[in-house]
Design a protein around this motif. Structure first.
Motif: not given
Length: 286
Positions: A222-227, A231-234, A249-259
């Motif tokens: 997973v590669f998570y870029a914080v905006g 709302q602009l995270d990717t 939005e739902a996917q960003l929330h999922r990957y934040r939880m995963l990380l």
């Protein structure tokens, strides 16, 4: 208005966010265009990223859409303007567009969070390690393209240095640390480089050892870029056909939880450095 150069992922994202604002306002593209004194095609071209949009127009659209989130509006305004001549543009037409989009994403991120189970993160790779990986791409790459990809990967690392270094938090599984890409010498140099990078204040490296057993998201990178605003995270996911960018939005929330969960089971920073050092010692003295 004549069409511009092919839109970058950043311009497409700006258009997509403007479309979200319009749809939340319950306004059609035709109605939005009417408020601008234009036509529906104009709004469609902006929202698809085919045409650029000025900062003034972004503020006008946000006002028309009754958006009062000033932080979001300012962040969207920051995404406007003509495409600059950034370093990755020299690879346009030489490397896949997805790699250029990734470099652009990293350049504008305010922080990065990554998790890798089988590879050292690209931002922490040495040239020889990267070269070994690119030589294994299927179908095989010609030598000149291997070198283009290596130079592109190393140039991406500029964001980790300088006065405005981008904070990086990397979770790396033990499997990735033990991969003997290129043989013992290259593998040892790669581990030494990871250790050196971990000494930087803005770089956090955490290890998940084999002893943890099963863990959330095992086998996934997973590669998570914080905006500048959430709302602009990717999220960027590596696929065999190239990078895939996700911003729902739902996917960003999922990957934040995963990380968060991955960081929760990983060793602390000091323990991680000791762990990496021991693996390197098995390959020879560091």
């Amino acid at each position: 208005m004549p069409p511009n150069n092919p839109p970058t992922a950043r311009r497409q994202r700006l258009g997509a966010e403007l479309r979200k604002l319009r749809e939340r306002a319950g306004m059609s593209a035709t109605a939005a265009a009417g408020l601008l004194g234009g036509n529906q095609a104009q709004i469609s071209n902006i929202e698809s990223g085919r045409h650029g949009v000025s900062a003034e127009r972004v503020r006008t659209l946000a006002c028309n859409y009754a958006c009062t989130d000033e932080a979001l509006i300012n962040a969207l305004v920051g995404m406007t303007g003509e495409r600059g001549r950034h370093w990755w543009e020299e690879y346009r037409g030489i490397l896949p567009v997805g790699l250029l989009d990734l470099a652009e994403l990293e350049h504008h991120a305010v922080a990065l969070r990554v998790a890798y189970t089988m590879h050292i993160p690209g931002l922490l790779q040495t040239p020889e390690h990267a070269r070994t990986i690119f030589r294994q791409v299927v179908p095989s790459l010609p030598p000149h393209e291997v070198e283009h990809r290596v130079s592109h990967r190393i140039k991406r690392q500029v964001i980790l240095f300088g006065d405005k270094s981008t904070p990086l938090t990397a979770v790396i599984h033990e499997a990735a640390l033990r991969m003997m890409f290129g043989g013992p010498e290259i593998a040892r140099d790669q581990l030494r480089h990871v250790l050196d990078m971990s000494e930087h204040e803005h770089i956090t490296i955490r290890v998940i050892p084999f002893s943890i057993g099963a863990f959330p998201g095992s086998g996934q990178s997973v590669f998570y870029a914080v905006g500048p605003v959430p709302q602009l995270d990717t999220v960027e996911l590596d696929q065999s056909h190239g990078p895939v960018l996700i911003d729902a939005e739902a996917q960003l929330h999922r990957y934040r939880m995963l990380l968060n969960q991955l960081e929760g089971v990983a060793l602390a920073e000091a323990e991680s450095r000791t762990f990496i050092h021991k693996i390197a010692q098995n390959l020879g003295k560091v």
